[in-house]
Design an enzyme around this catalytic site. Sequence first.
Site, mmCIF file in Angstrom:
data_model
loop_
_atom_site.group_PDB
_atom_site.id
_atom_site.type_symbol
_atom_site.label_atom_id
_atom_site.label_comp_id
_atom_site.label_asym_id
_atom_site.label_seq_id
_atom_site.Cartn_x
_atom_site.Cartn_y
_atom_site.Cartn_z
ATOM 1 N N HIS A 16 42.992 36.683 34.967
ATOM 2 C CA HIS A 16 44.103 35.747 35.084
ATOM 3 C C HIS A 16 44.851 35.905 36.404
ATOM 4 O O HIS A 16 45.519 34.965 36.848
ATOM 5 C CB HIS A 16 45.046 35.891 33.891
ATOM 6 C CG HIS A 16 44.513 35.225 32.661
ATOM 7 N ND1 HIS A 16 45.239 34.309 31.930
ATOM 8 C CD2 HIS A 16 43.309 35.321 32.041
ATOM 9 C CE1 HIS A 16 44.508 33.878 30.922
ATOM 10 N NE2 HIS A 16 43.337 34.489 30.963
ATOM 11 N N HIS A 46 33.862 36.461 27.950
ATOM 12 C CA HIS A 46 34.087 36.521 26.508
ATOM 13 C C HIS A 46 33.153 37.495 25.801
ATOM 14 O O HIS A 46 33.115 37.529 24.576
ATOM 15 C CB HIS A 46 33.933 35.114 25.918
ATOM 16 C CG HIS A 46 34.980 34.160 26.386
ATOM 17 N ND1 HIS A 46 34.923 32.802 26.144
ATOM 18 C CD2 HIS A 46 36.133 34.368 27.084
ATOM 19 C CE1 HIS A 46 35.983 32.217 26.685
ATOM 20 N NE2 HIS A 46 36.729 33.150 27.258
#
Length: 726
Positions: free
Chosen positions: A99, A267
Amino acid sequence: MDGNDLKPTGKCPVMHGGMTARTSAVMDWWPNALNLDILHQQDVKTKPGGVAFNYREELKKLDVEALKADLRALMNDSQDWWPADWGSYVGMFARVAWHAAGSYRASDGRGGASTGNQRFAPLNSWPDNVNTDKGRRLLWPIKKKYGKKVSWADLMILAGTVAYEVAGLKTYGFAFGREDIWHPENDTNWGSEKEWLAPSDGRYGDLDDPASMDTPLAAVQMGLIYVNPEGVNGQPDPARTALHVRETFARMGMNDEETAALTAGGHTIGKCHGNGDAANLSPDPEAAPVEYQGIGWLNTKGRGIGRDTVVSGIEGAWTTNPTKWDMGWFEMLFGHEWELKKSPAGAWQWEPVSIDENDMPVDVEDPSIHRKPIMTDADMAMKVDPIYNEICQKFIADPAYFDETFAKAWFKLTHRDMGPKSRYLGPDVPQEDLVWQDPIPAGPTHYDIGHLKAEIAASGLSAAELVATAWDSARTYRGSDMRGGANGARIRLAPQKDWAGNEPERLARVLAVLEPLAEKAGASLADTIVLAGNVGVELAAKAAGHDVSIAFEPGRGDATAEMTDAESFDVLEPLADGFRNWMKEDYNVAAEELLIDRAQLLGLSAAEMTALLGGMRVLGANHGGSRHGVFTDRVGALSQDFFSVVTDMAYKWNPTEDGAYEIRDRKTDEVKFTASRVDLVFGSNSILRSYAEYYAMDDNADTFVKDFVSGWVKVMNADRFDLALV
């Protein structure tokens, strides 16, 4: 107030709200005023060490192996105040790094991880960054220990990279060299919305055409890093989401294969958190009360940790073993059929129609309990979209290829905004030159500079032609991600040689003269272009009565077409250049705002921008030979004339039907000059007028020339990291 009594008896001596965000700033009173704040960001006064601090020197003292050992220990050292999922922080730190880096957008090079900007608003409080504040607090003891020897920017990305190594991935490498900022990047355009997660419609011309997203934005909604995990505007539709994923990642500089690898690898470890009601969370870090000490999103009606954590609202892990690097994401996604469900927090998520309990991930706190895995709409897009599906099948057939592709894509994601490899530091810098790093070979330094200057001066090219060519070569530089600039002479290669802003016909004519001169002298063309610009400025200064010798450092190299990712250079094309009084077409953004944006990317202050623009006008360096703003009768002389006219009330300024302006003599009504908005703003804006008046003063001719030359050299050398890093 009595001298022995600390109880106030009168009015507070400080204006209430004057030191908080509630104060009424100039832009609040006059919202349409030209905002120059972006040119004043990151002033040296905001840096604790000031100009004396040298991060590269501090890095030399860093014990890299000890730092990595401490990070590896942290990955499995669960702390009481913020317990780790399954006793591992690998998911947490991969997300912090992702992020931090994922806010990068290729269009203007802004965002990204290279400044440590995740520590400040608005990024520290974006809805998509929920609980990254916890990750940074977990890192604080390590940051405190190593102090100035490692920046927050480097530490956050290294933590994510080490997390993947602890999970079992062989990473591609890591480079230090990111230097922290100490003040929010308040004037970065993250979108015009006034609320978090506002519907996407406002930033698209047509929501069904992802390419219609407003430039320079990359994320689909305010407060997100890339796409909404529940689907476009929160409505699940994997096929539609795939189109937005493709556009968003392309705007981050990623192709389809890199996008699929990052989605799968991102993920493979960690989980989503949505086992509770988001309405019970405390305010974000920037809005939290002082007793929260900068920590936000705490659960006010429950533990808010472990299995009760709320982040995205989606709840569950993607794989059977969420702390291990494996092919589990592929096995889960392609090995099951999926159906839409709602998480405990009410978010849309995909869950398997049928799955054996042993294939489910275990509860983050109690390994005797199994939990259903989940997929987001973006995950499902990799299965539904035929292009992404084909790429995933290739990865499934060759896990080693997936490992390598993800490792390189992760390296690109986390290093894309660092600039060329010459800025990389540390023992783990990969040796390979990657095309997205815009490699440039070293150029020659041992040639007769004086003789080459004489040859250029005698070439028959005008000062305006020399200056315009050098400027066009250098103006592509942007300090946001250290791309572009004169080094490499890519102005002679596709796509730059064909850009409208570079006047291809004029450019080809000038290069046809300079190329043989460079070859004869044994110099690079990149050096010769800059040297030619210097010659043009020196001639112009002499024409105005000033003897100037511009400092020049040889050593620029000439890149080849093979070293140039032409497609990735498309985003560097200038669509406007106020310094040369040109716009490719009419835009919703005012020309003067585009000028300021360009100046900031070039690293110029407001004063430097002013001096350069005024000088470029009188040199006659406007695009296409335009006469707008050429406020002089002695074109080609580096005079103060632009500033003298723009501040002289002997003239009046009348708009014309074509959007330009006539400068008329007040007494005779005779049209003396014409101008653009960019020209007139130096007389209308109070700040810019103060600079224009400074350079118009009768006793400041020498100062103007000196400041123009200083700004010129700054732009010409902006990408000379070999000089700046010595």
